[in-house]
Every structure is written in structure tokens, then in C-alpha cells.
Design an enzyme around this catalytic site. Structure first.
Site, mmCIF file in Angstrom:
data_model
loop_
_atom_site.group_PDB
_atom_site.id
_atom_site.type_symbol
_atom_site.label_atom_id
_atom_site.label_comp_id
_atom_site.label_asym_id
_atom_site.label_seq_id
_atom_site.Cartn_x
_atom_site.Cartn_y
_atom_site.Cartn_z
ATOM 1 N N HIS A 1 91.581 38.002 60.825
ATOM 2 C CA HIS A 1 91.195 37.619 62.191
ATOM 3 C C HIS A 1 91.915 36.354 62.661
ATOM 4 C CE1 HIS A 1 88.083 34.409 61.351
ATOM 5 N NE2 HIS A 1 87.828 35.095 60.261
ATOM 6 N N ASP B 1 90.011 29.386 57.880
ATOM 7 C CA ASP B 1 89.263 30.584 58.294
ATOM 8 C C ASP B 1 89.690 30.934 59.711
ATOM 9 O OD1 ASP B 1 87.426 32.540 58.834
ATOM 10 O OD2 ASP B 1 85.684 31.212 58.840
ATOM 11 N N GLU C 1 86.234 37.877 65.545
ATOM 12 C CA GLU C 1 85.497 38.096 64.285
ATOM 13 C C GLU C 1 84.299 37.177 64.216
ATOM 14 O OE1 GLU C 1 84.544 37.480 59.920
ATOM 15 O OE2 GLU C 1 84.997 36.040 61.480
ATOM 16 N N GLU C 2 84.513 35.929 64.616
ATOM 17 C CA GLU C 2 83.475 34.904 64.434
ATOM 18 C C GLU C 2 82.247 35.119 65.318
ATOM 19 O OE1 GLU C 2 83.435 32.882 62.045
ATOM 20 O OE2 GLU C 2 85.499 32.499 61.426
ATOM 21 N N ASP D 1 90.249 37.332 54.183
ATOM 22 C CA ASP D 1 89.464 36.257 54.782
ATOM 23 C C ASP D 1 89.184 35.182 53.740
ATOM 24 O OD1 ASP D 1 87.888 34.850 56.688
ATOM 25 O OD2 ASP D 1 87.079 36.719 57.475
ATOM 26 N N HIS E 1 83.924 26.352 57.945
ATOM 27 C CA HIS E 1 83.367 26.067 59.278
ATOM 28 C C HIS E 1 83.161 24.570 59.531
ATOM 29 C CE1 HIS E 1 82.000 30.428 60.335
ATOM 30 N NE2 HIS E 1 83.237 30.354 59.911
HETATM 31 CO CO CO Z 1 84.470 32.161 59.724
HETATM 32 ZN ZN ZN Z 2 86.746 34.333 58.620
#
Ligand code: CO
Ligand code: ZN
Length: 329
Positions: free
Chosen positions: A63, A163, A193-194, A216, A302
Site C-alpha cells: 500500500h 508502513d 489501506e490504512e 507490509d 504508526h
Molecule cells: Co499501517
Molecule cells: Zn501497512
């Protein structure tokens, strides 16, 4: 590879606003793919190779989007209040800087701060240095991402948005290295995706794959104070047994373990209590698609300072290339 990762992680691309990342990726791979298209949601769907007698149609998804924030309103003094785009934790917001698409930067702070308590997301505002609503350069609906400079730490690298730009890097390097595959490989650089695996859902429908692989990050739990200790830096790529969106298809995981053994690289079996990846969405496409994930252990997921181990990344590329190069039994 380092320069490319720095470019990828530095690009602005919160969920729904991935075009800069997509332009960069397309520019990087356009001479290495057989065809591509961009679908209605913004997914970059490519094809490499054709399906031979013993081959499969394989979708490999990474992603492009990153977690971010979106302005809900700007008050009279010019402070911009925000909500989340994806899995932003209030704990990780305090005192960080964010940047908007036009380059405007700001500082995150929260109102009603009680000592020892983490403010709720709706208490957070961005101070862009504006002195009034009128002079504030950001407005309702503007998206922002963390500021998190790329740092080469030797064996490790740190930046915002490992990420999932690390997944994008793995896909790019693998598609450049892949020669003579029996498979039709559809490298997909997905959007949103998130915010709920949305791009993978629509792209998997049109690709109609026989096997789905997501690339990922996953939670590296080798830092102090974490109770689960099953994934660590430097122990190779992770192969997904389970997360909140997917049970990795057992025969497919066996094929991935075999590929790791053939390539002579270590791997880790990944079990996550929650979370999800594009593979979860791919697996539920049409009448179902056997799916799994090759993930890279990442510390501080994150946050503006996501960290990965270089050897894990290199071995994830090797694993993917080996897997895609041979017939799958
Ligand atoms: Co993520
Ligand atoms: Zn991810």
C-alpha cells in the site's frame, strides 16, 4: 536502494491522496513492467510476465498510503482541529510536527491537558503559526502527515511511513530482479489501506488473482516492556500465520517457507492478535483467494519514527523473488 527508500518515505501520501507516491513509483518501474493501469480509486495495477502452463496469476500488493490527519475546523484564532486518517493513536500525536500537501507545517498540541492523561483525538489542534482563521493557510478537509526525516542508522533505517513504503520498495526491487517466472505477476500499489483495506478490495476484484500476497510491516516486539516476544529485528522476513484480517493459507505458507529454505534465508512465523493488511481484503475477493503476507518487523509502527532492519528488508526481497521464480506446488 537507500536513496529510493528515502524518496519513497519522504513523499506525501495520506489515504486518498497517494498520487505523489504513485508518480514516483511509476517513474521508477515503468521500464520494468509489461503493462499498467490506474483504476478509479487510484491503485497502480501492473503486470509482469505471462502465465505459463504451470504458473498462476499472483497479486502482490503493497500500500502507498500512510496514516495522517484531516482538518475538521479552524477556530477564530487560527488553530486547526483534526481527526484521524487511519490508525493514528492520540498517544503518538503530542508535540509532533505535521505537514500539509502545500508544505505548511504545524505543531500538534491538545486543549484541556490533564497531567497523566492522554487527550482524546478531538482535543488535538495544529498550530501553523497563523494568528486568525482568515490568515490560516489550512482549511477544513485538508490532509496532513507526520514530519519524520529519513535517518540512515547503519544496520537500521528510521523514517515516517516505513508502513508501507518499505513494502513498496520490496515490490519495486523484486519486480526489477524477477526474470523467467512461470507466473503472471500483478504488482499492485494500493490506496487507502490504512482506512480499511479499500484499494486492495477493488484492485483484487479486477485482477482476479489465484494467489494473493501482501507486503507490509508488522509489529516488532523486541523492545523493552513488551510481553510478546515472537518477532524481532535481524531474524528475517515474517510470514503471516494470522492477524485480525486473515488466517494465512496453510499450503501457501508452506510454499513460502520452502522458498525461504531454497534461498537460504531465515524467516519468522507471524501471529498478530489484531490489525490487518491488504491480504485480508484480497482473500475475500469474489469466491475467495488463498492469501498470505510477507512482512518486515518494524519498531514504533504508526509513529513518525518507524524503524526497520536492513537485513530483514533485503531478505524479504530475496524471499519474494525466489517464491515468484518457481512453480508453486
Ligand atoms: Co499501517
Ligand atoms: Zn501497512
Amino acid at each position: 536502494m537507500k536513496e529510493l527508500l528515502e524518496k519513497l518515505t519522504s513523499a506525501f501520501g495520506p489515504s486518498g491522496y497517494e498520487s505523489r507516491v504513485r508518480d514516483l513509483i511509476l517513474e521508477t518501474i515503468k521500464n520494468d513492467i509489461d503493462e499498467y493501469r490506474i483504476d478509479a480509486l487510484g491503485n497502480l495495477i501492473t503486470r509482469k510476465g505471462t502465465r505459463k502452463a504451470n504458473g498462476k496469476r499472483i497479486m502482490v500488493s503493497a500500500h502507498m498510503d500512510e496514516i495522517g490527519l484531516m482538518v475538521t475546523h479552524v477556530d477564530e484564532q487560527g488553530f486547526a482541529y483534526v481527526t484521524n486518517l487511519g490508525g493514528v493513536r492520540p498517544l503518538n500525536l503530542m508535540s509532533n510536527r505535521v505537514v500539509f500537501a502545500d508544505g505548511t507545517e504545524g505543531m500538534l498540541c491538545a486543549r484541556d491537558m490533564e497531567p497523566g492523561k492522554i487527550p482524546a483525538l478531538d482535543q488535538y489542534f495544529v498550530d501553523t503559526g497563523a494568528s486568525s482563521r482568515k490568515s490560516c493557510k489550512v482549511k477544513i478537509g485538508d490532509p496532513a502527515v507526520f514530519v519524520g526525516r529519513f535517518v540512515d542508522m547503519g544496520d537500521r533505517r528510521m523514517s515516517k511511513t516505513m508502513d508501507d513504503r518499505i513494502g513498496c520498495l520490496i515490490a519495486i526491487e523484486a519486480l526489477k530482479a524477477l526474470k523467467d517466472s512461470p507466473h503472471e505477476v500483478r504488482f499492485v500499489f494500493s490506496v487507502q489501506e490504512e482506512v480499511g483495506l479499500r484499494g486492495a478490495k477493488t484492485s483484487a476484484y479486477s485482477v482476479d488473482p489465484e494467489i494473493g500476497i501482501a507486503l507490509d510491516v508488522t509489529l516488532c516486539n523486541d523492545t523493552p516492556g513488551l510481553t510478546e516476544r515472537n518477532l524481532k529485528f535481524g531474524a528475517g522476513p515474517c510470514i503471516k500465520a494470522k492477524d485480525g484480517s486473515l488466517v494465512g493459507t496453510p499450503w501457501l505458507n508452506n510454499a513460502l517457507y520452502d522458498a525461504a529454505e531454497r534461498a537460504g534465508i531465515p524467516y519468522q512465523v507471524e501471529v498478530l492478535r489484531g490489525a490487518g493488511t491488504d491480504a485480508g481484503a484480497i482473500s475475500l475477493t469474489r469466491s475467495g483467494v488463498p492469501s498470505s503476507v510477507i512482512s518486515v518487523a518494524c519498531r514504533y509502527v504508526h509513529t513518525p519514527s518507524e524503524m526497520v532492519d536492513v537485513s530483514d528488508v533485503k531478505q524479504a526481497i530475496q524471499l519474494l523473488v525466489e517464491f515468484l521464480s518457481k512453480e508453486i506446488k
